[in-house]
Design an enzyme around this catalytic site. Sequence first.
Site, PDB file in Angstrom:
ATOM      1  N   HIS A 165      63.644  54.618  13.039  1.00  0.00           N
ATOM      2  CA  HIS A 165      63.132  53.474  13.804  1.00  0.00           C
ATOM      3  C   HIS A 165      61.620  53.338  13.601  1.00  0.00           C
ATOM      4  CE1 HIS A 165      62.226  50.654  16.969  1.00  0.00           C
ATOM      5  NE2 HIS A 165      61.487  51.558  17.597  1.00  0.00           N
TER       6      HIS A 165
ATOM      7  N   HIS B 275      54.290  54.811  17.381  1.00  0.00           N
ATOM      8  CA  HIS B 275      54.367  53.972  18.579  1.00  0.00           C
ATOM      9  C   HIS B 275      55.289  54.494  19.680  1.00  0.00           C
ATOM     10  CE1 HIS B 275      58.070  52.087  16.952  1.00  0.00           C
ATOM     11  NE2 HIS B 275      58.304  51.756  18.201  1.00  0.00           N
TER      12      HIS B 275
ATOM     13  N   GLU C 268      55.982  57.861  24.600  1.00  0.00           N
ATOM     14  CA  GLU C 268      57.029  57.438  25.526  1.00  0.00           C
ATOM     15  C   GLU C 268      58.267  58.319  25.421  1.00  0.00           C
ATOM     16  OE1 GLU C 268      56.719  55.050  27.694  1.00  0.00           O
ATOM     17  OE2 GLU C 268      58.665  54.119  28.092  1.00  0.00           O
ATOM     18  N   ASP C 269      58.627  58.697  24.215  1.00  0.00           N
ATOM     19  CA  ASP C 269      59.931  59.317  24.006  1.00  0.00           C
ATOM     20  C   ASP C 269      59.907  60.779  23.581  1.00  0.00           C
ATOM     21  OD1 ASP C 269      61.214  56.974  24.701  1.00  0.00           O
ATOM     22  OD2 ASP C 269      61.152  56.170  22.663  1.00  0.00           O
TER      23      ASP C 269
ATOM     24  N   ASP D 250      58.614  46.255  15.983  1.00  0.00           N
ATOM     25  CA  ASP D 250      59.499  47.156  16.719  1.00  0.00           C
ATOM     26  C   ASP D 250      60.735  46.391  17.203  1.00  0.00           C
ATOM     27  OD1 ASP D 250      60.070  49.488  18.623  1.00  0.00           O
ATOM     28  OD2 ASP D 250      59.586  47.926  20.087  1.00  0.00           O
TER      29      ASP D 250
HETATM   30 MN    MN Z   1      60.172  51.416  19.359  1.00  0.00          MN
END
Ligand code: MN
Length: 495
Positions: free
Chosen positions: A50, A74, A78-79, A142
Site C-alpha cells: 500500500h 504516510h 498511525e498503524d 493513498d
Molecule cells: Mn494509507
Amino acid sequence: MQTVTIDDILKNFRSEKNPEREKRIRDAFEFANKAHLNQKRKSGEEYIQHSLHTALNVAKLGMRSKTIAAALLHDVPEDTEVTLKEIEEAFGKEIAFVVSGVTKLGKIRLKETKEELYVENLRRMFLAMAADIRVVIIKLADRLHNMETLGALQIQKQKSIAMETMEVYVPIANRLGIGEIKSKLEDLAFKHLDPENYKKTKELEEKEYGLRKKNIEKVISTLKSELEKENIKVLEIYGRNKTVYRLYQKLKTHEMDMNKIFDLAGIRIIVSDIPSCYEALGIVHRKYRPMIGRIKDYISLPKPNGYQSIHTTIFAPEGKFLEIQIRSKKMHDEVEFGIASHWIYSENKKDWKSFFSLKKDKEIPKETMTWIEQLKSWQIELGKNNKEFIETLKFDFFKNHIFAFTPLGDVIDLPEGATPIDFAYKIHGEIGNKALGSKANGKMVPLDYKIKNGEIIEILTSKERKNPSRDWLRFVVTSDAKSHIRRALKKDELS
Ligand code: MN
C-alpha cells in the site's frame, strides 16, 4: 493488483534526480518496510504494498523526493509502533510535518452524519491544502490505491468509502486539476455506488469504441504521416475513450441516446508548441471534413479552469465522427497532473517561466480566473523567490486567500478581508441584495465581519429588503459585490 517495488518508484522519479535524493527515497522505503513488517492489508497483501502504491502514484505526478519519502512513510505513525518523532529523527522536520498532516487528515472517521462528515472533510482538506499542498496530494494517491483495493472490504464499507470519494476526493482532485487521479477515482467510485449503471455504460462504451477502433487506427496512421510530411513533431498520438462516469453523465443529459454523443471516442495529438497546434489543426481539416460548430479553440480562449486544447470533430472515412484534440505537451501535463505539474517544470527555470507566461499574455480577467489560476499568477510575481518557494513547496500565499463554506459544504473562495456581504454575492446576487444578517460557525456576526479561513458562513435574508445598503461599499472587497451593489442602487434611482 500488481506488485510494486522500490525500483519501480525510482524509475518513475523524474524530478531533479541526484544520488542524495534517490537515497532518501530508498531509506524511506527501508524504514517503512521495517515498520510495517508482518502487517497485512485486508486484501491479504503485504502492508508495504500500500505504501509503495501510494508513493508510486505520487512519483508519477512528478513530485520530488521528499514528497515520495513522505508517501512511503504516510501510514507509519498511525498503524505501527514507530512514532512521528522517530520519523523526524531519521528524515528531518519537513518530511515529518507532511507525514503528520496526512495522519491528521486520516483521523476523520465515518461516525458523523453524512452532511457533517462531508463539510468537515472538505474543511479539513482545504485547511491542510493551505498548510502544505503535498499532504493533500499524498492523500489523493493513498485514496486511489484504497479505491483500487476496495473489494476486500465489507459491502457497506465499500459504499461509504466510495461515497466519500465521490463527494470529497473527486472535487478536490478536480479543483487541483489532477485529471489523471480525478478520472480514476470517479470511475472507481461510480463502480461501487451504482454497479448496475456502471456495468451498462461500460459495456455500451466498449461496444461503441469497438465499432470505431479500426477507424481510429486508420485515421491515426494517416494523420501521423501527414503531420510528419509537414515537419510537425508529434510527441504522442493515440485513441482515447471517455471515462465511464463522464459518458454516463453525458448520456443522462442526452436521453441516453448514443448518437448524440460526439466525443465518445477520439484521437489526441500532442505536439511540442502552440504554433504546431494550429498547424496540426490545419492539416487535420485538410484531410478530413470538420463538423461545423464543433471546432473549439480553448487555446485562445481557455476554459475557466484554465484548460487549454483545440477540439474539432471530423467525419471519419467510415461515416462515424471522431473528436480530435490537439494540445502542447505542457498543456497536456497540466490537464493530467494539474497543480503537481508545477513541480515537473521546476527543474528548468526557462520552462517554468514560459509555462506561466503563456497565461499571463492572455490577460484573463481576474474575475474569471479560478483560484488555481490566481495561484499561478502569484507564482510569476513571486518569481524572484522561486527557488525558495519550490524548496519549501508551501503555498504561503494561500494566506492571501480564504476558503469559507456554505452550511451545505460548498466551498467559496474569497480574498483575504472578505465579509459576509462578499460571500453572499458570490453565492447569488439576490442573496446579497436581501442580506440582513450573518452567522460564522453558528454565531451572529456583523455584515462587515472579516471571514476567517475555514468558517461556515450563513446569510440571513429578508424578503422585505429591496436594496443593498450604500454603506456596504465601504467594506466589501470583491469586485463582484461592488458591481452588484452599484447596479442595484442605480436601478433603484431610475425607478
Ligand atoms: Mn494509507
